[in-house]
Design a protein around this motif. Structure first.
Motif, PDB file in Angstrom:
ATOM      1  N   LYS A  69       0.849  -1.199   0.000  1.00  0.00           N
ATOM      2  CA  LYS A  69       0.000   0.000   0.000  1.00  0.00           C
ATOM      3  C   LYS A  69       0.877   1.239   0.000  1.00  0.00           C
ATOM      4  CE  LYS A  69      -3.754  -2.138   2.255  1.00  0.00           C
ATOM      5  NZ  LYS A  69      -5.001  -2.263   2.343  1.00  0.00           N
ATOM      6  N   ALA A  80      -3.904   9.756   3.062  1.00  0.00           N
ATOM      7  CA  ALA A  80      -4.383   8.760   2.098  1.00  0.00           C
ATOM      8  C   ALA A  80      -3.564   7.480   2.156  1.00  0.00           C
ATOM      9  CB  ALA A  80      -4.334   9.324   0.685  1.00  0.00           C
ATOM     10  N   THR A  81      -4.265   6.368   1.923  1.00  0.00           N
ATOM     11  CA  THR A  81      -3.645   5.051   1.778  1.00  0.00           C
ATOM     12  C   THR A  81      -4.371   4.348   0.642  1.00  0.00           C
ATOM     13  OG1 THR A  81      -3.187   4.931   4.145  1.00  0.00           O
ATOM     14  CG2 THR A  81      -3.158   2.861   2.918  1.00  0.00           C
ATOM     15  N   ASP A  82      -3.607   3.792  -0.278  1.00  0.00           N
ATOM     16  CA  ASP A  82      -4.228   3.068  -1.393  1.00  0.00           C
ATOM     17  C   ASP A  82      -3.233   2.064  -1.943  1.00  0.00           C
ATOM     18  OD1 ASP A  82      -5.491   2.518  -4.128  1.00  0.00           O
ATOM     19  OD2 ASP A  82      -6.917   3.897  -3.209  1.00  0.00           O
ATOM     20  N   GLU A  83      -3.739   1.112  -2.734  1.00  0.00           N
ATOM     21  CA  GLU A  83      -2.883   0.092  -3.331  1.00  0.00           C
ATOM     22  C   GLU A  83      -2.073   0.619  -4.506  1.00  0.00           C
ATOM     23  OE1 GLU A  83      -5.250  -3.340  -4.186  1.00  0.00           O
ATOM     24  OE2 GLU A  83      -5.643  -3.721  -2.072  1.00  0.00           O
ATOM     25  N   THR A  84      -2.534   1.688  -5.137  1.00  0.00           N
ATOM     26  CA  THR A  84      -1.773   2.257  -6.252  1.00  0.00           C
ATOM     27  C   THR A  84      -1.310   3.660  -5.889  1.00  0.00           C
ATOM     28  OG1 THR A  84      -3.624   3.298  -7.409  1.00  0.00           O
ATOM     29  CG2 THR A  84      -3.184   0.965  -7.918  1.00  0.00           C
ATOM     30  N   GLU A  87      -3.776   6.421  -7.266  1.00  0.00           N
ATOM     31  CA  GLU A  87      -5.003   6.616  -6.477  1.00  0.00           C
ATOM     32  C   GLU A  87      -4.698   7.229  -5.119  1.00  0.00           C
ATOM     33  OE1 GLU A  87      -8.208   6.401  -7.394  1.00  0.00           O
ATOM     34  OE2 GLU A  87      -7.391   6.041  -9.388  1.00  0.00           O
ATOM     35  N   ALA A  88      -3.577   6.871  -4.516  1.00  0.00           N
ATOM     36  CA  ALA A  88      -3.205   7.454  -3.226  1.00  0.00           C
ATOM     37  C   ALA A  88      -2.954   8.957  -3.372  1.00  0.00           C
ATOM     38  CB  ALA A  88      -1.978   6.751  -2.668  1.00  0.00           C
ATOM     39  N   ALA A  91      -6.303  10.746  -3.907  1.00  0.00           N
ATOM     40  CA  ALA A  91      -7.027  10.844  -2.645  1.00  0.00           C
ATOM     41  C   ALA A  91      -6.393  11.896  -1.750  1.00  0.00           C
ATOM     42  CB  ALA A  91      -7.048   9.478  -1.938  1.00  0.00           C
TER      43      ALA A  91
END
Length: 97
Positions: A69, A80-84, A87-88, A91
């Motif tokens: 992540k 923000a936290t995201d897998e990509t 996207e992070a 966000a």
């Protein structure tokens, strides 16, 4: 003796000429909407990466990849936290503005 013109097969069945190369109206509308959506997405991406670049330059943004992540911090606050990464960052921009 008179000269007689011979029609091409396309002309004989009425599919010749400039109009035959036109896309059907529904495809023209689809293509126009696709171009408009593409332009809007490009403008949105440009705005995002200008924001990102300014924050990097000012050292106001940090990111870390851990446990598959991406964690993004803006102004010393986790936003923000995201897998990509993409996207992070998106966000982070949304949450910090």
């Amino acid at each position: 003796m008179s000269k007689r013109s011979v029609a091409t097969p396309r002309e004989a069945i009425g599919t010749g000429g400039d109009d035959s190369m036109r896309e059907p109206d529904f495809l023209q509308g689809f293509e126009r909407r696709r171009r408009e959506a593409s332009a809007a997405a490009n403008a949105e991406d440009a705005e995002l990466w200008r924001w990102f670049s300014a924050h990097v330059e000012d050292r106001r943004i940090r990111w870390l990849h851990t446990d598959n992540k991406w964690l993004v911090t803006v102004n010393h606050k986790h936003v923000a936290t995201d897998e990509t990464f993409d996207e992070a960052i998106r966000a982070a921009q949304y949450k910090s503005t």
